[in-house]
Design an enzyme around this catalytic site. Structure first.
Site, PDB file in Angstrom:
ATOM      1  N   ALA A 239      47.250  98.350  46.060  1.00 43.00           N
ATOM      2  CA  ALA A 239      47.629  97.703  44.793  1.00 43.00           C
ATOM      3  C   ALA A 239      48.674  96.640  45.079  1.00 43.00           C
ATOM      4  CB  ALA A 239      48.191  98.726  43.802  1.00 43.00           C
ATOM      5  N   CYS A 240      48.576  95.518  44.356  1.00 43.81           N
ATOM      6  CA  CYS A 240      49.579  94.460  44.464  1.00 43.81           C
ATOM      7  C   CYS A 240      49.947  94.021  43.053  1.00 43.81           C
ATOM      8  CB  CYS A 240      49.068  93.281  45.293  1.00 43.81           C
ATOM      9  SG  CYS A 240      47.677  92.385  44.561  1.00 43.81           S
TER      10      CYS A 240
END
Length: 732
Positions: A239-240
Site C-alpha cells: 500500500a502507498c
C-alpha cells in the site's frame, strides 16, 4: 484504444531539464495544454507534494511521478523519454523513461485499474526495452495500449530481461512478469493474482490460471513451477499513499522474487483500485507476512501472531528478494517480530533491516504524530466554533457561557423559537461556544486514544480514550494524555502478543485486551502518575503564562526556526504538535497556548510565501520556468498554512533555501509572541482570520518573515554559489 494517453502527451529524446521538478513541470504543462487539467499550478504543486513523500524512481531507469489532483479533469498519462537521464531516487541510477500519472480526485474504478496495470507493466524489462526503442509517439501509445489490454499485444524486445516467455500485453496479460526476474526463463508469478485468492489484480478478478499469469501453485507453467505440498507459504500487503502505482509494482516485484525461490506468495494490494482481501484460510496457512506499506495496513489484526517483515512500499520494489528471504528466516526465529494480537506492531523502520524492527524513537514519533493528527479535527472544529461564539456573542457574553454548563438560563429551556432576552444572535453565539467547548473536551482523550491506536491498532483505542479521560480528571493536561496513551498502547500491544488458546483468540481484541490494558494504563495514571504529571503540567502552564518580553520572543524564535527547518518534516511537526496539543489549555486567563499556536502558524506560512515572493517578484530571472510556476502556486499554499509549498524550491537548492526559511520563520514567530497575537484555530492560515487575535500584527509578522526569507534567499542565490555537480553523460 485507451483515452488515457495520446501522441501529443508523449515527448521523445529531449533535454527537459536537470532535475525532476523540470520534467514534472513539462509533463504537467502538456496535460493542461491537452485540456485534461484546469490549472497547471495546482497540478504541479500536487505532483511535487506527492514526490516529497517518497521518491517515485524505480529500478530499471524508470520514474513514475503521480498524484491525485482536483485540477485534473480526465485521467491522463504523459510520457517522456529524456536525454540526459535525471536522478529520481532509485538505487540503481537515474531515470530516462518518465510516466506522469495524473488522476482526478474522484477517478472511477475502470481508469484506476488501467493506471495500476500500466505501473505493473513498467517492472517488465521487455516492455521498458520496447519503450526505449520506439521511434515515434504513436508507437509509444500503441505499446501502452497493448500493455493495458486495449490493443494488439506488442512483441517482446528481444532478451532484454533474460526472459523468453509471454509478454503482458493483451487482456489476460495486463500484469505478468515475463522476464521481470533477471535470468528467469518463461513466465514468473510477478504481477499475477498469486493464488488468485489474494486479490493481487487491481480489479480483484481471478486470473483463473491462464497462461503466464497463473502462479506455479495454481497450475501455471514455467521455470518456477513447484510442488505446492513442499513449498513455503507467505502472504503480503502492499500500500502507498496515492494507491495508483507503487502499490501494484511492489506486489509484482515481491511475487516475482517469491516465484524465483519456489515460494507461494499471495499479495493483497490495498490501493485505489478495487482491493480484494486475502482469504482467511490463506492467512491461516501462511508462515509469515510481509508489509510493504507507507500507510497503515487495513485490518491488521487478521495477521495476529504471524512473524512479520515490514518496510516502506518502495523497498518492496527495490529489494523484493531481500524481503522474501527475511520473511523465510523469520519463520524459524523465535525472537522475530510478530503482529500483535490486536493487530498492532510489526512495523519496521525505513531502512528495512528486516530483523531489527522499528526503532523505539521512530515508533514513539509515529504514535505521537498519529495521535495529534486524529486530535486536530476536534481542536479545529471546537476552536473555530468557540471563535464564532465570540464573534456573534461578544467576549463578555461568551465568558459568561461558562455558567451555561451548570444550567444557565441562556441555554436551559431556550430555543430558536424562544430566544433569551439578549436576542437571537447572542443566543447563537452561546450555542456555538458551548458546542465548541464540548468538542475541545475530547482533545486529550482523542490524543491518548489514537496514540494507543497507533501502537496497538483498534484494541488500543478504548484503553487509550479511558486513560485520556483519567488525565483530564486528574488535571494532567495534554502531557497526561500523551503518557496515558503510550501506557495504554504498549499495554495493549504486550497483551496482544500473549500466546492464548484458540478459543480465546476471538475474545482478545474486543474484551480481554481493552479490559486489561485499561486497568493497567488508567490504574497507573490514577494511583501513581496522575498527581506528579498534574503538578508538572501546572508548573509548565505557570512558566508559559509568565513569559514576557525577551523570554517570549526567544520562544517565538525557537518555534519559528523549527517550523522553517524541514517544511513539514519531523522537526516542523514537533513544533506544530506542541502548539496543537496545548491549544486546549488556552483561555482568557491563560492566552499563552493561543499565542504559541499563532506563532507556529505564522512561521509555517512564511516558507512558501517567501519563496513565492522571491521567484515571482524579487528575482524572476534567477528561477527556472518550473520554479516560477511553482512560486505562483506557493502564494495560495502559504496563505493556507501549507509549508510543503516550499518543498520544490528546497529540493532544487536545499542548502540555500532552508537557512532562508528558518530566518524568516524566526522573525514571524518572534513578532507574534512579542506582540501577543493569538490563534484559536490550529490550521487555515489567513482564511481563519476571525479566530486570530491582533490580526494586524499577525499579518505584519507573516509579511516580515516572508520578506526576510525572500531577500535572504535571493542574496544567497546571487552571492553564494552551490557546489558544482558532475555533468551526467547523455544516453546514446
Amino acid at each position: 484504444m485507451s483515452d488515457l494517453i495520446t501522441p501529443d502527451l508523449v515527448t521523445l529524446d529531449e533535454n527537459l531539464g536537470k532535475d525532476k521538478g523540470d520534467i514534472i513541470g513539462h509533463l504537467a504543462r502538456g496535460v493542461v495544454a491537452a485540456g485534461r487539467a484546469s490549472s497547471y499550478e495546482d497540478l504541479y504543486a500536487d505532483a511535487m507534494a506527492r514526490e516529497s513523500k517518497t521518491a517515485t524512481g524505480v529500478p530499471g531507469g524508470i520514474a513514475i511521478p503521480h498524484c491525485r489532483s482536483a485540477a485534473v479533469t480526465q485521467p491522463t498519462l504523459a510520457m517522456a523519454r529524456i536525454r540526459p537521464s535525471v536522478d529520481w531516487g532509485a538505487k540503481d541510477g537515474p531515470a530516462d523513461i518518465v510516466f506522469f500519472i495524473a488522476a482526478p480526485e474522484g477517478a472511477d474504478q475502470e481508469h484506476l485499474q488501467l493506471l495500476a496495470k500500466l505501473a505493473r507493466s513498467l517492472i517488465r524489462k521487455d516492455f521498458t526495452a520496447s519503450l526505449r526503442t520506439a521511434t515515434s509517439p504513436a508507437q509509444i501509445v500503441e505499446l501502452v495500449d497493448g500493455a493495458l489490454g486495449l490493443g494488439p499485444a506488442q512483441p517482446s524486445a528481444g532478451t532484454a530481461g533474460g526472459g523468453t516467455g509471454a509478454t503482458a500485453a493483451g487482456a489476460a496479460g495486463a500484469a505478468t512478469a515475463a522476464g521481470a526476474a533477471s535470468g528467469a526463463s518463461g513466465a514468473t508469478a510477478a504481477g499475477s493474482d498469486v493464488g488468485s485468492r489474494g486479490g493481487l489484480q487491481p480489479d480483484g478478478t481471478d486470473d483463473g490460471g491462464h497462461g503466464a499469469n497463473a502462479p506455479a501453485s495454481a497450475g501455471g507453467t514455467g521455470a518456477t513451477e513447484t510442488d505446492t505440498s513442499r513449498s513455503r507459504h507467505l502472504v503480503a500487503v502492499t500500500a502507498c499513499p496515492t494507491g495508483i502505482a507503487h502499490t501494484y509494482m511492489a506486489a509484482d516485484s515481491l511475487a516475482a522474487a517469491a516465484a524465483e525461490r519456489g515460494v507461494d506468495l499471495q499479495v493483497e494490494t490495498q490501493g485505489s483500485a478495487k482491493s480484494t482481501p486475502l482469504d482467511p484460510s490463506v492467512i491461516r496457512n501462511a508462515e509469515a507476512v510481509i508489509f510493504a506499506v507507507d500507510v497503515d495496513v487495513r485490518d491488521k489484526a487478521r495477521f495476529a501472531g504471524k512473524p512479520v517483515i515490514s518496510g516502506p512500499v518502495k523497498r518492496g520494489i527495490d529489494e523484493p528478494g531481500v524481503m522474501i528471504d527475511e520473511a523465510l528466516n523469520a519463520v524459524n526465529d523465535p525472537n522475530a517480530r510478530r503482529v500483535s494480537g490486536g493487530g498492532g506492531g510489526g512495523n519496521e523502520d525505513e531502512g528495512g533491516s528486516g530483523s531489527g524492527g522499528e526503532g523505539f524513537g521512530g515508533q514513539l514519533k509515529r504514535a505521537l504524530l498519529t495521535g495529534v493528527s486524529y486530535m486536530i479535527p476536534f481542536v479545529a472544529g471546537g476552536g473555530l466554533l468557540i471563535a464564532l461564539g465570540f464573534l456573534l456573542g461578544g467576549y463578555e457574553l461568551a465568558l459568561s457561557v461558562d455558567d451555561v454548563a451548570n444550567g444557565d438560563r441562556m441555554l436551559d429551556g431556550t430555543s430558536l423559537l424562544s430566544p433569551p432576552p439578549e436576542g437571537i444572535i447572542a443566543y447563537l453565539g452561546a450555542v456555538f461556544w458551548k458546542i465548541g467547548s464540548l468538542s475541545m473536551g475530547f482533545l486529550v482523550p482523542a490524543l491518548a486514544g489514537y496514540i494507543a491506536y497507533a501502537l496497538a491498532d483498534r484494541p488500543g483505542i478504548a484503553p487509550g480514550f479511558t486513560a485520556g479521560a483519567v488525565a483530564v480528571f486528574m488535571d494532567a493536561g495534554f502531557i497526561g494524555g500523551i503518557i496515558g496513551g503510550l501506557l495504554a498502547g504498549y499495554a495493549a500491544r504486550w497483551i496482544g502478543g500473549w500466546n492464548v488458546p484458540s478459543w480465546m483468540r476471538g475474545l482478545m481484541p474486543v474484551v480481554i485486551i481493552p479490559l486489561l490494558a485499561s486497568i493497567i494504563a488508567s490504574g497507573l495514571m490514577m494511583l501513581v502518575l496522575g498527581g506528579p504529571i498534574a503538578a508538572l503540567t501546572q508548573g509548565l502552564n505557570n512558566w508559559l503564562t509568565g513569559l514576557t518580553g525577551v523570554a517570549a520572543i526567544g520562544l517565538g524564535i525557537i518555534l519559528g526556526l523549527m517550523m522553517g527547518s524541514d517544511l513539514g518534516g519531523p522537526i516542523n511537526k514537533v513544533a506544530y504538535a506542541f502548539a496543537v496539543a496545548g491549544l486546549g489549555e488556552g483561555s482568557f486567563d491563560n492566552q499563552v497556548p493561543w499565542e504559541i499556536m499563532a506563532a507556529v502558524m505564522a512561521a509555517g506560512m512564511v516558507p512558501p510565501l517567501g519563496m513565492a515572493f522571491a521567484s515571482t517578484v524579487l528575482a524572476k530571472n534567477q528561477f527556472s520556468m518550473a520554479l516560477r510556476e511553482n512560486g505562483k502556486a506557493a502564494w495560495l499554499l502559504g496563505a493556507a498554512f501549507i509549508s510543503e509549498g516550499a518543498i520544490p524550491f528546497a529540493a532544487a537548492d536545499f542548502f540555500r533555501v532552508i537557512p532562508s526559511t528558518m530566518l524568516g520563520g524566526a522573525v514571524a514567530g518572534a513578532i507574534c509572541l512579542g506582540t501577543g497575537v493569538t490563534s484559536q484555530a490550529p490550521h487555515g492560515g489567513i482564511f481563519v482570520f476571525f479566530a486570530i487575535g491582533n490580526l494586524l500584527m499577525f499579518i505584519v509578522a507573516i509579511l516580515a518573515g516572508a520578506a526576510v526569507t525572500g531577500f535572504v534567499y535571493v542574496a544567497l542565490k546571487r552571492y553564494v554559489k552551490p557546489r558544482k555537480k558532475a555533468e551526467e553523460p547523455a544516453i546514446a
